[in-house]
Design a protein around this motif. Sequence first.
Motif, short mmCIF file in Angstrom:
data_model
loop_
_atom_site.label_atom_id
_atom_site.label_comp_id
_atom_site.label_asym_id
_atom_site.label_seq_id
_atom_site.Cartn_x
_atom_site.Cartn_y
_atom_site.Cartn_z
N SER A 240 -25.71 -13.07 23.62
CA SER A 240 -24.96 -11.90 24.04
C SER A 240 -24.67 -11.94 25.54
CB SER A 240 -25.73 -10.63 23.69
OG SER A 240 -25.04 -9.47 24.11
N PHE A 241 -25.65 -12.33 26.33
CA PHE A 241 -25.46 -12.39 27.78
C PHE A 241 -24.38 -13.40 28.14
CE2 PHE A 241 -26.41 -13.91 32.04
CZ PHE A 241 -26.61 -12.73 32.73
N ILE A 242 -24.42 -14.57 27.54
CA ILE A 242 -23.43 -15.60 27.86
C ILE A 242 -22.04 -15.16 27.43
CG2 ILE A 242 -22.71 -17.97 27.41
CD1 ILE A 242 -25.15 -17.71 29.22
N TRP A 243 -21.93 -14.58 26.25
CA TRP A 243 -20.61 -14.18 25.76
C TRP A 243 -20.04 -13.02 26.56
CZ3 TRP A 243 -22.44 -14.77 20.05
CH2 TRP A 243 -22.24 -16.10 19.66
N TYR A 244 -20.86 -12.08 26.94
CA TYR A 244 -20.36 -10.98 27.77
C TYR A 244 -20.02 -11.48 29.18
CZ TYR A 244 -21.01 -6.92 24.76
OH TYR A 244 -20.87 -5.98 23.76
N TRP A 245 -20.76 -12.44 29.66
CA TRP A 245 -20.49 -12.97 30.99
C TRP A 245 -19.16 -13.73 31.03
CZ3 TRP A 245 -23.46 -12.52 35.49
CH2 TRP A 245 -23.05 -13.30 36.57
N ASN A 246 -18.86 -14.48 29.99
CA ASN A 246 -17.68 -15.34 29.97
C ASN A 246 -16.45 -14.70 29.33
OD1 ASN A 246 -19.09 -17.48 31.17
ND2 ASN A 246 -19.83 -18.21 29.19
N ALA A 302 -22.20 -20.87 37.27
CA ALA A 302 -23.52 -21.25 37.79
C ALA A 302 -24.64 -20.30 37.34
CB ALA A 302 -23.46 -21.33 39.32
N PRO A 303 -24.48 -18.96 37.39
CA PRO A 303 -25.58 -18.09 36.93
C PRO A 303 -25.97 -18.30 35.48
CG PRO A 303 -24.06 -16.85 38.31
CD PRO A 303 -23.42 -18.18 38.06
N PRO A 304 -25.03 -18.37 34.51
CA PRO A 304 -25.47 -18.66 33.13
C PRO A 304 -26.16 -20.00 32.98
CG PRO A 304 -23.24 -17.79 33.14
CD PRO A 304 -23.59 -18.07 34.56
N LEU A 305 -25.71 -21.01 33.73
CA LEU A 305 -26.38 -22.30 33.67
C LEU A 305 -27.82 -22.21 34.16
CD1 LEU A 305 -23.62 -24.81 34.88
CD2 LEU A 305 -24.54 -24.54 32.57
N LEU A 306 -28.03 -21.47 35.22
CA LEU A 306 -29.39 -21.30 35.72
C LEU A 306 -30.26 -20.54 34.72
CD1 LEU A 306 -28.68 -20.41 39.48
CD2 LEU A 306 -29.52 -22.57 38.55
#
Length: 326
Positions: A240-246, A302-306
């Motif tokens: 959910s975090f990755i999808w909302y971020w992107n 960069a933040p999702p990768l970290l």
Amino acid sequence: MESLPSQWQQAKQQIQRVWFGRGAQKAKRLVIGQNLNDGIAAKAIIMMMLSFIAYLYLQPLLYMVTTMIKPLADLLDPTIKWIPRSLDWSNLQKAWYGLQYPEAFRNTLFIALCCSIFQVAVCAITGYALARLQFFGRNFAFFLIILTFLVPPQIIIIPLYTIYGQLGWLNTPLVFLIPALFGQGLRSALFIIIFRQFFSTLPKALEEAAKMDGASGLYLFARIMLPLARPAALVVFLFSFIWYWNMYYEPSMFLSTNFTPLSIRLSSLETVLLGPNLTGLVTAQNPITEGTKMAGAFMIIAPPLLVYMVTQRWFVESIDRTGLIE
């Protein structure tokens, strides 16, 4: 009767044949392997295939990194593709100010974090109810949830835009927070299915023992079932975090001004750098702004990768335990 030297020569040749035969078998076993998949040749082929696949996945990221540190002279030189002659860090500075990175980062983090927490809580309750509770219309409710997963968001975007406009939610984070709070967030149906699958695998003896001790339904879910669902909760939160971020399509429709995330700022970065009068005169791969756009894209991912690098071990273990790979 043969002489002793000739017997010695025959014995020596026989020993050599046995020795070299065993050596050939060992070499064959070492190269090919016992089961044709554990030898050096098989491992070399597997490593070559994995390296090629890794290169395909990493090539866009490598291109992004090398482009954002190139000076303008290297971007204009077609002979330079990967390694620049000199490093130029000004593209990161331009992207920082062009994206208004601190403000856009706060907006994106607020939406992604809050919506992910809401998704975990609501989808866990819904998945538990569909997996463990018996009520009228349970299968029909699950069918409707799957139906919402199959319907593309482009089909319902106009009704949603009209409803959000009448409620006064446009250009505010409420267009994402309220649906996530009621189980209608980004890909909520998939997360409900993940929780339902996980709760279905837990033994019913846990609930029966808790009920015999006088535990209520809410206590049973909050203190027994939900702590056991930590692997599924971690998977749902990260997805959910990755999808909302992107996400880009939904913010481009609902958050065109004021509360804009990083994805919207990146799409308008070239206009900020060149101005509205010159933007239409350049191509999509304009070398003047290409390095800055790549720097902006890198600052966004960069933040999702970290986050993934930190939680990779728990994420892989959780994927295995939830049965999602099945």
